[in-house]
Scaffold this motif. Structure first.
Motif, PDB file in Angstrom:
ATOM      1  N   PRO A  97     114.670  40.415 -62.567  1.00  0.00           N
ATOM      2  CA  PRO A  97     113.492  40.127 -61.738  1.00  0.00           C
ATOM      3  C   PRO A  97     113.216  41.200 -60.700  1.00  0.00           C
ATOM      4  N   ASN A  98     114.226  41.978 -60.322  1.00  0.00           N
ATOM      5  CA  ASN A  98     114.022  43.039 -59.338  1.00  0.00           C
ATOM      6  C   ASN A  98     113.169  44.182 -59.878  1.00  0.00           C
ATOM      7  N   LEU A  99     112.912  44.185 -61.199  1.00  0.00           N
ATOM      8  CA  LEU A  99     112.028  45.189 -61.789  1.00  0.00           C
ATOM      9  C   LEU A  99     110.584  44.696 -61.897  1.00  0.00           C
ATOM     10  N   SER A 100     110.350  43.427 -61.597  1.00  0.00           N
ATOM     11  CA  SER A 100     109.060  42.795 -61.880  1.00  0.00           C
ATOM     12  C   SER A 100     107.881  43.511 -61.221  1.00  0.00           C
ATOM     13  N   TYR A 101     107.988  43.810 -59.925  1.00  0.00           N
ATOM     14  CA  TYR A 101     106.866  44.438 -59.227  1.00  0.00           C
ATOM     15  C   TYR A 101     106.585  45.831 -59.776  1.00  0.00           C
ATOM     16  N   ALA A 102     107.624  46.630 -59.940  1.00  0.00           N
ATOM     17  CA  ALA A 102     107.448  47.993 -60.427  1.00  0.00           C
ATOM     18  C   ALA A 102     106.855  48.003 -61.832  1.00  0.00           C
ATOM     19  N   SER A 162      94.494  41.212 -54.424  1.00  0.00           N
ATOM     20  CA  SER A 162      95.803  41.053 -53.812  1.00  0.00           C
ATOM     21  C   SER A 162      96.877  40.918 -54.898  1.00  0.00           C
ATOM     22  N   THR A 163      98.092  41.303 -54.550  1.00  0.00           N
ATOM     23  CA  THR A 163      99.231  41.127 -55.449  1.00  0.00           C
ATOM     24  C   THR A 163      99.986  39.878 -55.024  1.00  0.00           C
ATOM     25  N   ARG A 164     100.173  38.962 -55.969  1.00  0.00           N
ATOM     26  CA  ARG A 164     100.848  37.709 -55.648  1.00  0.00           C
ATOM     27  C   ARG A 164     102.241  37.695 -56.260  1.00  0.00           C
ATOM     28  N   GLY A 165     103.149  36.996 -55.586  1.00  0.00           N
ATOM     29  CA  GLY A 165     104.507  36.886 -56.101  1.00  0.00           C
ATOM     30  C   GLY A 165     105.159  35.592 -55.666  1.00  0.00           C
ATOM     31  N   PHE A 166     106.046  35.090 -56.487  1.00  0.00           N
ATOM     32  CA  PHE A 166     106.831  33.910 -56.122  1.00  0.00           C
ATOM     33  C   PHE A 166     108.168  33.962 -56.829  1.00  0.00           C
ATOM     34  N   CYS A 167     109.120  33.216 -56.309  1.00  0.00           N
ATOM     35  CA  CYS A 167     110.388  32.999 -57.002  1.00  0.00           C
ATOM     36  C   CYS A 167     110.822  31.562 -56.732  1.00  0.00           C
ATOM     37  N   ILE A 168     111.307  30.906 -57.783  1.00  0.00           N
ATOM     38  CA  ILE A 168     111.687  29.498 -57.704  1.00  0.00           C
ATOM     39  C   ILE A 168     113.173  29.359 -58.015  1.00  0.00           C
ATOM     40  N   TYR A 169     113.869  28.610 -57.172  1.00  0.00           N
ATOM     41  CA  TYR A 169     115.298  28.383 -57.335  1.00  0.00           C
ATOM     42  C   TYR A 169     115.564  26.911 -57.642  1.00  0.00           C
ATOM     43  N   SER A 172     121.026  27.189 -56.191  1.00  0.00           N
ATOM     44  CA  SER A 172     121.153  28.609 -55.837  1.00  0.00           C
ATOM     45  C   SER A 172     120.768  29.513 -56.994  1.00  0.00           C
ATOM     46  N   ASN A 173     120.231  28.941 -58.063  1.00  0.00           N
ATOM     47  CA  ASN A 173     119.947  29.704 -59.272  1.00  0.00           C
ATOM     48  C   ASN A 173     118.458  30.011 -59.418  1.00  0.00           C
ATOM     49  N   LEU A 174     118.138  31.274 -59.640  1.00  0.00           N
ATOM     50  CA  LEU A 174     116.759  31.695 -59.845  1.00  0.00           C
ATOM     51  C   LEU A 174     116.320  31.294 -61.253  1.00  0.00           C
ATOM     52  N   VAL A 175     115.268  30.483 -61.351  1.00  0.00           N
ATOM     53  CA  VAL A 175     114.840  29.969 -62.654  1.00  0.00           C
ATOM     54  C   VAL A 175     113.436  30.430 -63.044  1.00  0.00           C
ATOM     55  N   SER A 176     112.645  30.933 -62.102  1.00  0.00           N
ATOM     56  CA  SER A 176     111.305  31.404 -62.426  1.00  0.00           C
ATOM     57  C   SER A 176     110.841  32.394 -61.362  1.00  0.00           C
ATOM     58  N   TRP A 177     110.085  33.413 -61.795  1.00  0.00           N
ATOM     59  CA  TRP A 177     109.571  34.403 -60.853  1.00  0.00           C
ATOM     60  C   TRP A 177     108.354  35.074 -61.459  1.00  0.00           C
ATOM     61  N   SER A 178     107.562  35.700 -60.619  1.00  0.00           N
ATOM     62  CA  SER A 178     106.353  36.357 -61.112  1.00  0.00           C
ATOM     63  C   SER A 178     105.848  37.378 -60.103  1.00  0.00           C
ATOM     64  N   SER A 179     105.263  38.447 -60.626  1.00  0.00           N
ATOM     65  CA  SER A 179     104.573  39.443 -59.810  1.00  0.00           C
ATOM     66  C   SER A 179     103.319  39.836 -60.564  1.00  0.00           C
ATOM     67  N   ALA A 274     110.164  36.530 -51.577  1.00  0.00           N
ATOM     68  CA  ALA A 274     109.079  36.898 -52.488  1.00  0.00           C
ATOM     69  C   ALA A 274     108.462  38.255 -52.145  1.00  0.00           C
ATOM     70  N   ASP A 275     108.830  38.850 -51.010  1.00  0.00           N
ATOM     71  CA  ASP A 275     108.395  40.202 -50.657  1.00  0.00           C
ATOM     72  C   ASP A 275     108.718  41.183 -51.782  1.00  0.00           C
TER      73      ASP A 275
END
Length: 318
Positions: A97-102, A162-169, A172-179, A274-275
């Protein structure tokens, strides 16, 4: 689980291959009760194919504040190569997920890439060289859904979307994210943030419905947002007359809050996870947020006594 497998075997031809270790480029490794998901072999193959296995590594996939434009730079001479590499990077976001924005940034120019866009792709590959064995870790925890929602107001230099982003836990487990880039132009930062708030609320509702179908009870979900006006809008009907263009999103989030199906909290921008999905960050802040996803390196003990170099051909089977 045994009952489910038995039922499925009456409808489909099935074969038990034992514990999952490798599937469609994703490597699954168990350490105690923890599950590590990585794409090390896939990443190494990509570095080999692009001749970046000996490239100089870098600490972030995108430079601080980077904004790519469709009108800056000369047309890239090998657009087919660009599309192929970017498509491969897109598949890597399954466990990275850390590659999502790039990756989202470079995906927007598939139709007509410029040399500046290829430079951005090369930076991602250099970051991948430094972190090819990183991936998500999952561990047992509580059944509490909580999400982080953010938007980078008018971040696109060409269209001012605008660029939108979210992450859902879940626990403590990341289960969904988006950029992603928002589909329409927002007239204020509050509008951009509130539209993302509604989108994140819809994703949380979907998760609750899914778990309800599985007969699992989830605690009341929480959303963390760093925009005070958006939070006030979700709970104060006085704002409604000034935001008629937000009416659908307004009613959706407002209804969830009134029915006590959702809790929205303020979080300072410094702690907004989400930054990571909305803008390029400094190296120190990027590493801090990545550690909270958490995206970590596969345990050294699983790789043997010697850590493999990027030329190592098959790290998938443990």
């Amino acid at each position: 689980m045994a009952w489910l497998i038995t039922k499925l075997s009456t409808l489909f031809s099935m074969k038990d291959l034992g514990p999952l270790s490798y599937f469609l480029g994703v490597e699954a490794t168990y350490v105690g009760h923890n599950l590590h998901l990585t794409q090390s072999k896939y990443a190494l193959d990509l570095l080999e194919r692009t001749k970046f296995k000996d490239a100089k590594p870098i600490s972030t996939p995108v430079s601080t504040g980077q904004k790519l434009s469709a009108y800056v730079g000369e047309p890239y001479k090998h657009p087919e190569q660009y599309r192929s590499v970017v498509g491969a990077l897109q598949y890597l976001t399954i466990t990275r997920p850390n590659l999502s924005y790039a990756v989202n940034q470079v995906c927007q120019f598939m139709h007509s890439p410029k040399d500046t866009h290829w430079m951005a792709v090369k930076r991602i590959l250099r970051y991948l060289k430094a972190t090819y064995d990183h991936g998500l870790v999952y561990k047992p925890g509580d059944m509490q859904l909580h999400a982080f929602s953010d938007a980078d107001y008018a971040g696109n230099p060409d269209t001012r979307h605008s660029t939108r982003g979210f992450c859902i836990y879940l626990g403590s487990n990341l289960v969904s994210w988006s950029s992603k880039k928002q589909k329409t132009v927002s007239r204020s930062s509050t509008e951009a943030e509130y539209r993302q708030l509604a989108y994140t609320a819809a994703k949380l509702s979907w998760f609750r419905s899914l778990f309800k179908d599985l007969h699992l009870h989830l605690l009341l979900p929480h959303i963390w947002c760093d925009n005070v006006s958006s939070i006030a809008l979700a709970s104060n009907p006085v704002f409604h007359s000034r935001t008629k263009h937000l009416e659908v999103d307004y009613h959706y989030v407002r209804e969830k809050v009134v029915r006590k199906q959702l809790l929205i909290h303020f979080i300072c921008s410094q702690d907004q996870l989400a930054d990571l999905f909305t803008k390029g960050l400094s190296s120190s802040r990027f590493k801090l947020l990545v550690s909270k996803l958490p995206v970590v390196s596969r345990p050294v003990s699983l790789l043997g006594a010697v850590r493999p170099s990027p030329s190592y051909k098959n790290p998938a089977h443990v």
